[in-house]
Design a protein around this motif. Structure first.
Motif, PDB file in Angstrom:
ATOM      1  N   ASP A  31       0.832  -1.215   0.000  1.00 55.46           N
ATOM      2  CA  ASP A  31       0.000   0.000   0.000  1.00 55.46           C
ATOM      3  C   ASP A  31       0.866   1.265   0.000  1.00 55.46           C
ATOM      4  OD1 ASP A  31      -2.510   1.321   0.002  1.00 55.46           O
ATOM      5  OD2 ASP A  31      -2.422   1.595   2.177  1.00 55.46           O
ATOM      6  N   ASP A  36      -1.444   4.913   0.796  1.00 58.45           N
ATOM      7  CA  ASP A  36      -0.911   5.609   1.971  1.00 58.45           C
ATOM      8  C   ASP A  36      -0.246   4.693   2.991  1.00 58.45           C
ATOM      9  OD1 ASP A  36      -3.175   4.337   2.683  1.00 58.45           O
ATOM     10  OD2 ASP A  36      -4.194   6.067   3.544  1.00 58.45           O
ATOM     11  N   ASP A  38      -1.277   2.090   4.791  1.00 57.35           N
ATOM     12  CA  ASP A  38      -1.949   1.652   6.017  1.00 57.35           C
ATOM     13  C   ASP A  38      -2.743   0.353   5.856  1.00 57.35           C
ATOM     14  OD1 ASP A  38      -4.023   2.454   4.390  1.00 57.35           O
ATOM     15  OD2 ASP A  38      -5.007   3.707   5.887  1.00 57.35           O
ATOM     16  N   HIS A  39      -2.711  -0.250   4.692  1.00 56.53           N
ATOM     17  CA  HIS A  39      -3.654  -1.346   4.426  1.00 56.53           C
ATOM     18  C   HIS A  39      -3.465  -2.542   5.366  1.00 56.53           C
ATOM     19  CE1 HIS A  39      -6.574  -3.706   2.320  1.00 56.53           C
ATOM     20  NE2 HIS A  39      -5.689  -4.659   2.121  1.00 56.53           N
ATOM     21  N   ALA A  80     -11.039   2.966   2.476  1.00 57.26           N
ATOM     22  CA  ALA A  80     -11.856   2.384   1.415  1.00 57.26           C
ATOM     23  C   ALA A  80     -12.120   0.916   1.708  1.00 57.26           C
ATOM     24  CB  ALA A  80     -11.123   2.525   0.080  1.00 57.26           C
ATOM     25  N   SER A  81     -11.107   0.216   2.154  1.00 53.66           N
ATOM     26  CA  SER A  81     -11.257  -1.232   2.297  1.00 53.66           C
ATOM     27  C   SER A  81     -12.201  -1.591   3.443  1.00 53.66           C
ATOM     28  CB  SER A  81      -9.900  -1.902   2.483  1.00 53.66           C
ATOM     29  OG  SER A  81      -9.270  -1.410   3.623  1.00 53.66           O
ATOM     30  N   GLY A 122     -18.275   0.066  -4.444  1.00 53.47           N
ATOM     31  CA  GLY A 122     -17.004   0.627  -4.922  1.00 53.47           C
ATOM     32  C   GLY A 122     -16.988   0.997  -6.397  1.00 53.47           C
ATOM     33  N   MET A 131      -9.385  -4.807  -5.340  1.00 54.45           N
ATOM     34  CA  MET A 131      -9.690  -6.126  -4.782  1.00 54.45           C
ATOM     35  C   MET A 131     -10.639  -6.934  -5.664  1.00 54.45           C
ATOM     36  SD  MET A 131     -12.287  -5.272  -1.644  1.00 54.45           S
ATOM     37  CE  MET A 131     -11.276  -4.101  -0.773  1.00 54.45           C
ATOM     38  N   ASP A 188      -1.746  -4.659  -6.320  1.00 57.17           N
ATOM     39  CA  ASP A 188      -2.738  -4.007  -5.452  1.00 57.17           C
ATOM     40  C   ASP A 188      -2.822  -4.687  -4.076  1.00 57.17           C
ATOM     41  OD1 ASP A 188      -5.079  -2.148  -5.115  1.00 57.17           O
ATOM     42  OD2 ASP A 188      -6.043  -4.082  -4.753  1.00 57.17           O
ATOM     43  N   GLY A 190      -5.239  -4.542  -1.704  1.00 59.77           N
ATOM     44  CA  GLY A 190      -6.555  -5.109  -1.395  1.00 59.77           C
ATOM     45  C   GLY A 190      -6.760  -6.447  -2.104  1.00 59.77           C
TER      46      GLY A 190
HETATM   47  P1  ADP Z   1      -7.376   3.463   1.771  1.00 58.76           P
HETATM   48  O1  ADP Z   1      -7.111   3.474   0.296  1.00 58.76           O
HETATM   49  O2  ADP Z   1      -8.566   4.268   2.147  1.00 58.76           O
HETATM   50  O3  ADP Z   1      -6.138   3.791   2.575  1.00 58.76           O
HETATM   51  P2  ADP Z   1      -6.834   0.686   2.271  1.00 58.76           P
HETATM   52  O4  ADP Z   1      -5.412   1.062   2.118  1.00 58.76           O
HETATM   53  O5  ADP Z   1      -7.185  -0.063   3.509  1.00 58.76           O
HETATM   54  O6  ADP Z   1      -7.776   1.956   2.146  1.00 58.76           O
HETATM   55  O7  ADP Z   1      -7.294  -0.219   1.058  1.00 58.76           O
HETATM   56  C1  ADP Z   1      -6.865   0.011  -0.252  1.00 58.76           C
HETATM   57  C2  ADP Z   1      -7.472  -1.072  -1.130  1.00 58.76           C
HETATM   58  O8  ADP Z   1      -8.870  -0.884  -1.237  1.00 58.76           O
HETATM   59  C3  ADP Z   1      -6.961  -1.044  -2.546  1.00 58.76           C
HETATM   60  O9  ADP Z   1      -5.776  -1.804  -2.658  1.00 58.76           O
HETATM   61  C4  ADP Z   1      -8.102  -1.644  -3.352  1.00 58.76           C
HETATM   62  O10 ADP Z   1      -7.970  -3.044  -3.470  1.00 58.76           O
HETATM   63  C5  ADP Z   1      -9.296  -1.377  -2.498  1.00 58.76           C
HETATM   64  N1  ADP Z   1     -10.170  -0.369  -3.106  1.00 58.76           N
HETATM   65  C6  ADP Z   1     -10.045   0.962  -3.046  1.00 58.76           C
HETATM   66  N2  ADP Z   1     -11.058   1.575  -3.705  1.00 58.76           N
HETATM   67  C7  ADP Z   1     -11.840   0.564  -4.206  1.00 58.76           C
HETATM   68  C8  ADP Z   1     -13.048   0.498  -4.975  1.00 58.76           C
HETATM   69  N3  ADP Z   1     -13.678   1.625  -5.376  1.00 58.76           N
HETATM   70  N4  ADP Z   1     -13.557  -0.713  -5.282  1.00 58.76           N
HETATM   71  C9  ADP Z   1     -12.943  -1.841  -4.873  1.00 58.76           C
HETATM   72  N5  ADP Z   1     -11.811  -1.847  -4.144  1.00 58.76           N
HETATM   73  C10 ADP Z   1     -11.264  -0.677  -3.817  1.00 58.76           C
END
Ligand code: ADP
Ligand code: MG
Length: 210
Positions: A31, A36, A38-39, A80-81, A122, A131, A188, A190
């Motif tokens: 990530d 950012d 943090d994932h 987002a996740s 999403g 994801m 990716d 996610g």
């Molecule tokens: P953030 O982006 O808010 O920091 P995370 O880092 O926890 O959230 O998660 C990022 C992951 O979320 C991405 O790698 C992707 O797989 C997934 N993601 C982000 N936006 C979408 C979306 N609109 N639809 C499906 N998956 C998404």
């Protein structure tokens, strides 16, 4: 094993949480390249919280476990996740009313409803570098398989291939979108989490259910 009950489902969630915990630093690293950073912390913390909450439920049903997981992910993951993994589980809750065991058909319906929820929330489709690139082929492979055990193996393989396919893509959703072509060459996070989840379940199945 043809059906799993509440005890098995709690054990599966614990196994998933364990695997994501182990991979959390790696997921943060993925990530950091596309978003950012943090994932791993987000998914690791939220699944650990879900497993703890489930452990504290007195005699939970399958529906209680699924709902507790949904709430934990929605409340603890953030970003987002969090919304997307949360809605994945939330969509399944109404399907589980009154169920005390899950067979392959019921599990397939849960996965399908979860995928539909993720896509509705999403707005990502295959090829958008999210994801969904791992989840959609995994669900398709699960549904196509003949039996419960081989369904998890097929889903795990498809999810890992789908995650790998995101390396060469330009993101059309999520934070990675802002990188444009600079995101090419990075997998990716996610989608990687989705692969880890199916791999953890497949491994759990091999050890506990064959
Ligand atoms: P953030 O982006 O808010 O920091 P995370 O880092 O926890 O959230 O998660 C990022 C992951 O979320 C991405 O790698 C992707 O797989 C997934 N993601 C982000 N936006 C979408 C979306 N609109 N639809 C499906 N998956 C998404
Ligand atoms: Mg992030």
């Amino acid at each position: 094993m043809k059906h799993i009950g509440a005890a098995e489902l709690s054990s599966v969630i614990r196994a998933v949480s364990g695997r994501i915990g182990v991979e959390s630093a790696n997921l943060n690293r993925l990530d950091a390249a596309l978003g950012d950073g943090d994932h791993g912390r987000a998914v690791g913390g939220a699944f650990a919280f879900a497993a703890d909450e489930i452990g504290a439920l007195p005699e939970p049903t399958i529906g209680d476990i699924w709902r507790t997981t949904a709430k934990a992910l929605l409340n603890r993951m953030g970003g987002a996740s969090g919304a997307l993994f949360g809605v994945f589980f939330l969509r399944g809750v109404p399907l589980l009313r009154g169920e005390d065991a899950l067979g392959k058909a019921e599990m397939g319906a849960l996965l399908q409803s979860g995928l539909a929820g993720v896509k509705a929330r999403g707005k990502a489709n295959i090829g958008d570098k999210t994801m969904v690139d791992a989840l959609e082929p995994a669900v398709a492979a699960f549904l196509e398989a003949e039996d419960f055990g081989s369904a998890w193996s097929g889903a795990a393989l498809a999810a890992r291939q789908g995650a790998a396919s995101t390396r060469d893509l330009v993101a059309r959703q999520g934070r990675a979108k802002y990188l444009g072509e600079r995101g090419i060459g990075h997998i990716d996070p996610g989608a990687t989490t989705v692969a880890l989840i199916f791999e953890a379940i497949d491994e759990w199945w091999g050890m506990n259910a064959e």
